[in-house]
Design a protein around this motif. Structure first.
Motif, short mmCIF file in Angstrom:
data_model
loop_
_atom_site.label_atom_id
_atom_site.label_comp_id
_atom_site.label_asym_id
_atom_site.label_seq_id
_atom_site.Cartn_x
_atom_site.Cartn_y
_atom_site.Cartn_z
N ILE A 113 77.98 15.87 -16.41
CA ILE A 113 78.44 16.52 -15.14
C ILE A 113 78.17 17.99 -14.86
CG2 ILE A 113 80.47 16.19 -13.67
CD1 ILE A 113 81.68 14.27 -15.47
N ASP B 63 80.40 27.88 -18.77
CA ASP B 63 81.34 28.65 -18.11
C ASP B 63 82.74 28.09 -18.06
OD1 ASP B 63 79.76 30.76 -17.43
OD2 ASP B 63 80.04 30.85 -15.49
N VAL C 282 73.30 31.15 -6.58
CA VAL C 282 74.19 32.17 -6.01
C VAL C 282 74.23 33.40 -7.16
CG1 VAL C 282 74.77 30.81 -3.97
CG2 VAL C 282 75.94 30.82 -6.42
N GLY C 283 73.66 33.27 -8.25
CA GLY C 283 74.30 34.34 -9.33
C GLY C 283 73.19 35.17 -9.85
N MET D 86 81.04 34.39 -20.14
CA MET D 86 80.39 33.45 -18.83
C MET D 86 78.92 34.03 -18.65
SD MET D 86 83.66 32.80 -16.29
CE MET D 86 84.72 31.52 -16.71
N GLY E 21 70.43 24.02 -11.04
CA GLY E 21 70.30 25.39 -11.47
C GLY E 21 71.66 26.14 -11.53
N ALA F 72 80.03 20.25 -17.74
CA ALA F 72 79.17 21.23 -17.61
C ALA F 72 79.24 21.77 -16.12
CB ALA F 72 77.89 21.34 -18.04
N THR F 73 80.53 21.72 -15.53
CA THR F 73 81.01 22.04 -14.38
C THR F 73 81.25 23.60 -13.99
OG1 THR F 73 83.35 21.57 -14.93
CG2 THR F 73 82.02 19.89 -14.01
N GLY F 74 81.12 24.48 -14.76
CA GLY F 74 80.90 25.92 -14.53
C GLY F 74 82.37 26.57 -14.05
N THR G 155 75.19 27.88 -10.45
CA THR G 155 75.78 29.29 -10.04
C THR G 155 74.42 30.14 -10.36
OG1 THR G 155 77.91 28.86 -10.56
CG2 THR G 155 77.30 31.22 -10.35
N CYS G 156 74.03 30.12 -11.44
CA CYS G 156 72.95 31.08 -11.92
C CYS G 156 71.83 31.21 -10.98
CB CYS G 156 72.60 30.97 -13.23
SG CYS G 156 71.37 32.19 -14.02
N ALA H 220 75.30 29.85 -22.18
CA ALA H 220 75.31 28.40 -21.73
C ALA H 220 74.19 27.77 -22.41
CB ALA H 220 75.48 28.30 -20.27
N GLY I 20 74.04 22.69 -13.56
CA GLY I 20 74.05 24.37 -13.75
C GLY I 20 73.02 24.68 -15.05
N VAL I 21 73.17 25.92 -15.42
CA VAL I 21 72.22 26.22 -16.81
C VAL I 21 72.66 25.39 -17.93
CG1 VAL I 21 71.72 28.13 -18.37
CG2 VAL I 21 72.02 28.52 -15.95
N GLY J 222 74.21 22.55 -17.95
CA GLY J 222 73.92 21.09 -17.72
C GLY J 222 72.29 20.82 -17.76
P1 FAD Z 1 77.23 26.85 -13.25
O1 FAD Z 1 76.07 27.41 -13.19
O2 FAD Z 1 78.42 27.08 -12.41
O3 FAD Z 1 76.93 25.22 -12.96
C1 FAD Z 1 77.91 24.10 -12.92
C2 FAD Z 1 77.32 23.24 -11.88
O4 FAD Z 1 78.11 22.08 -11.90
C3 FAD Z 1 77.45 23.79 -10.33
O5 FAD Z 1 75.98 23.58 -9.65
C4 FAD Z 1 78.17 22.85 -9.72
O6 FAD Z 1 78.20 22.45 -8.38
C5 FAD Z 1 78.42 21.58 -10.62
N1 FAD Z 1 79.47 20.89 -10.59
C6 FAD Z 1 80.82 21.16 -10.53
N2 FAD Z 1 81.69 20.24 -10.52
C7 FAD Z 1 80.94 19.08 -10.61
C8 FAD Z 1 81.27 17.74 -10.35
N3 FAD Z 1 82.64 17.19 -10.26
N4 FAD Z 1 79.98 16.94 -10.21
C9 FAD Z 1 78.90 17.15 -9.91
N5 FAD Z 1 78.62 18.54 -10.21
C10 FAD Z 1 79.52 19.47 -10.17
N6 FAD Z 1 74.54 35.36 -16.30
C11 FAD Z 1 73.76 36.05 -16.86
O7 FAD Z 1 73.62 35.53 -18.12
N7 FAD Z 1 73.06 36.84 -16.37
C12 FAD Z 1 72.98 37.19 -15.17
O8 FAD Z 1 72.29 37.94 -14.76
C13 FAD Z 1 74.25 36.75 -14.30
N8 FAD Z 1 74.20 37.07 -13.13
C14 FAD Z 1 75.18 36.58 -12.35
C15 FAD Z 1 75.51 36.87 -11.14
C16 FAD Z 1 76.62 36.52 -10.17
C17 FAD Z 1 76.61 37.02 -8.89
C18 FAD Z 1 77.43 35.47 -10.60
C19 FAD Z 1 78.44 34.75 -9.91
C20 FAD Z 1 77.13 34.96 -11.98
C21 FAD Z 1 76.07 35.51 -13.06
N9 FAD Z 1 76.06 35.07 -14.40
C22 FAD Z 1 74.89 35.91 -15.00
C23 FAD Z 1 76.77 34.25 -14.82
C24 FAD Z 1 76.12 32.81 -14.88
O9 FAD Z 1 75.57 32.63 -13.27
C25 FAD Z 1 76.93 31.73 -15.34
O10 FAD Z 1 77.05 32.03 -16.76
C26 FAD Z 1 76.10 30.23 -15.52
O11 FAD Z 1 75.77 29.73 -14.23
C27 FAD Z 1 77.09 29.33 -16.26
O12 FAD Z 1 76.40 28.07 -16.22
P2 FAD Z 1 77.13 26.64 -16.34
O13 FAD Z 1 76.08 25.58 -16.07
O14 FAD Z 1 78.19 26.96 -17.16
O15 FAD Z 1 78.02 26.72 -14.81
#
Ligand code: FAD
Ligand code: NAD
Length: 471
Positions: free
Chosen positions: A12, A318, A48-49, A324, A42, A146-148, A44-45, A329, A15-16, A18
């Motif tokens: 679920i 995250d 929009v990140g 984070m 992809g 992996a909902t971030g 947040t990263c 991740a 992102g990075v 998942g």
């Molecule tokens: P996320 O990337 O948040 O992905 C989670 C995904 O799950 C999302 O796409 C969401 O839509 C989806 N989701 C959530 N709930 C559900 C559901 N119930 N069903 C289906 N889908 C769902 N990190 C770095 O290492 N280097 C950087 O340069 C960097 N720059 C950044 C700049 C900004 C502006 C921001 C905000 C963050 C930055 N980060 C950076 C941090 C990085 O983006 C996060 O650490 C990374 O995205 C975490 O990955 P994740 O997969 O855990 O979560």
């Protein structure tokens, strides 16, 4: 219509955390599906990140350099104009290319991509509200959450992503604000302050603590980068807390006072960026349907193998513990699949680098001075300024330094802290050194090409172990 099929692994969140887990699972021969609700992979990263922010950081830096730093290099430029619309388009092109690339990798590795929002129906079943309408349900022998994360809101200010923004609004403004106030001088605050200040905004960063850079940044390095950012035009109010915000008029009013209480002041801004941290995102996931709870900071609790109290449900990225960061991740994604397929995985949390992509960049790995002091570890310091590095001087880009912290007795490297051009690339060598338990002498005795910025890295190691040559 409800159909139920069973996979080895249902993920679920795309992102990075998942998407990397999905690809790795496909490579390992698991039958895997990844559910993502935002319409592109992809997380947040990529969306929009990391990626859009780096596009804007790179191009705003070029713009700023062309405006202020060409004449002495023998380049005469006339009529420099900002085309913000095109700069945003360039950003979107990078984002689209990379997110589409993941879809391709999904196909290549037999990952089923399900567009929709997933919620637990029971311990083995995820109900999906499909983006295109309708519902489906999917069963998993294993399920990976992996909902971030999402931006932490500031009480009293309503985020509209136009006037009161998070990083998501900050990478998509349609005009350059005249006055921008940034609440929080962490990584997001400073990266976005850099972008908009370079493009012409008057930016003030309000930070609660006595130093900028957020958790982990070494105090000396933090002071060093603050000086350079101040030279670039960013204003700082440290040891200052925001008491309240008023966004009812066209301009936003931000009332601040000294962190320890005292003088109050009201700052006016046409745009306020809230950058006080991010929090785990589990809304609508149906955790309550399976009896999973989060801790006081919203994180889903796991053991060392990323398992919740329901052993076949694991969590990475995250939404759980640790920094984070996208590359953290990614490490967890590979490790969690190895736990599922081989009962063994490994992430060295002591060797995860941090990079802040300002100019110059700041990068570090391992412990900082305050952390070593607190742990009662005796250490020695070796540092080397870029102003004594031939390449940095030749490039006329020589603000910053490299700083090594090594065990006073054994010389084993405990932390490396860099502020300087290309610090984000340079830290990779430090991560490798830390990962392999190197001493500062090991690095000092390793040949580094001349003339490169990396020689400053070697000379800082020399200064830790003995003496630098050029300083
Ligand atoms: P996320 O990337 O948040 O992905 C989670 C995904 O799950 C999302 O796409 C969401 O839509 C989806 N989701 C959530 N709930 C559900 C559901 N119930 N069903 C289906 N889908 C769902 N990190 C770095 O290492 N280097 C950087 O340069 C960097 N720059 C950044 C700049 C900004 C502006 C921001 C905000 C963050 C930055 N980060 C950076 C941090 C990085 O983006 C996060 O650490 C990374 O995205 C975490 O990955 P994740 O997969 O855990 O979560
Ligand atoms: P952060 O935790 O890095 O910084 C938040 C800052 O806001 C801290 O310095 C904190 O003291 C300050 N703060 C908190 N409340 C405040 C208040 N009321 N008034 C004034 N200051 C206050 O968080 P962030 O910058 O929002 O970033 C969120 C996450 O995203 C971080 O974990 C970061 O690592 C990640 N990220 C990483 C990168 C990168 O790797 N280059 C880039 C962007 C974001």
């Amino acid at each position: 219509a409800t159909e139920t099929e069973e996979k080895d692994l249902v993920i679920i969140g795309g992102g990075v955390a998942g998407y990397v887990a999905a690809i790795k699972a496909g490579q390992e021969g698991l039958k895997v599906a990844c559910i993502e609700k935002r319409g592109s992979l992809g997380g947040t990263c990529l969306n929009v990140g990391c990626i859009p922010s780096k596009s804007l950081l790179n191009n705003s830096h070029l713009y700023h350099q062309i405006l202020h730093d060409t004449k002495n290099r023998g380049i005469e430029v006339a009529d420099v104009k900002l085309n913000l619309k095109q700069m945003m388009k360039a950003k979107e092109t990078s984002v689209n290319g990379l997110t589409k690339g993941i879809e391709f990798l999904f196909k290549k590795n037999n990952v089923e991509y399900i567009k929709g929002t997933g919620a637990f129906a029971d311990e083995h079943t995820v109900q999906v509200n499909l983006t295109e309408g309708g519902e489906t349900s999917i069963r998993g022998k294993n399920i990976l959450i992996a909902t971030g994360s999402e931006a932490t809101p500031f009480p009293g200010l309503t985020i509209d992503e136009k006037k009161v923004i998070t990083s998501t609004g900050a990478i998509a403004l349609e005009t350059v604000p005249k006055k921008m106030v940034v609440i929080g001088g962490g990584i997001i605050g400073l990266e976005m302050a850099s972008v908009w200040s370079r493009l012409g905004a008057e930016v003030t960063v309000v930070e609660f603590l006595g130093q900028i850079g957020g958790p982990g940044m070494d105090a000396e390095i933090s002071k060093n980068i603050q000086k350079t950012l101040a030279k670039q035009g960013i204003k700082f109010k440290l040891n200052t807390k925001v008491v309240e915000g008023d966004d009812s008029a066209a301009d936003v009013k931000i009332k601040v006072e000294a962190a320890k209480g005292g003088k109050e002041e009201t700052l006016d801004a046409d745009v306020v960026l809230v950058a006080i941290g991010r929090r785990p995102y589990t809304a609508g996931l149906g955790l309550e349907n399976i009896g999973l709870e989060t801790d006081n900071r919203g994180r889903i609790v796991i053991d060392q193998e990323y398992r919740t109290k329901i052993p076949h449900i694991r969590v990475i990225g995250d939404v759980t513990f640790g920094p984070m960061l996208a590359h953290k991740a990614e490490e967890e994604a590979v490790a969690v699949i190895e736990y599922i397929t081989k009962n063994y995985g490994h992430v060295n949390y002591g060797a995860i680098p941090s990079v802040m992509y300002t100019h110059p960049e700041v990068a570090w790995v391992g412990q900082n001075e305050a952390e070593l002091k607190e742990a009662g570890v005796k250490y020695k310091i070796g540092s080397f300024p870029f102003s004594a590095n031939s390449r940095a001087k030749t490039n006329a880009d020589s603000d910053g330094m490299v700083k090594f912290l090594a065990d006073a007795e054994t010389d084993r490297i405990l932390g490396i802290h860099i502020v300087g051009p290309n610090a984000g690339e340079m830290i990779a060598e430090g991560v490798l050194a830390l990962e392999y338990g190197a001493s500062s002498e090991d690095v000092a005795r390793t040949s580094h090409a001349h003339p490169t910025l990396a020689e400053a890295f070697k000379e800082a190691a020399m200064a830790t172990h003995g003496k630098a040559i050029h300083y």
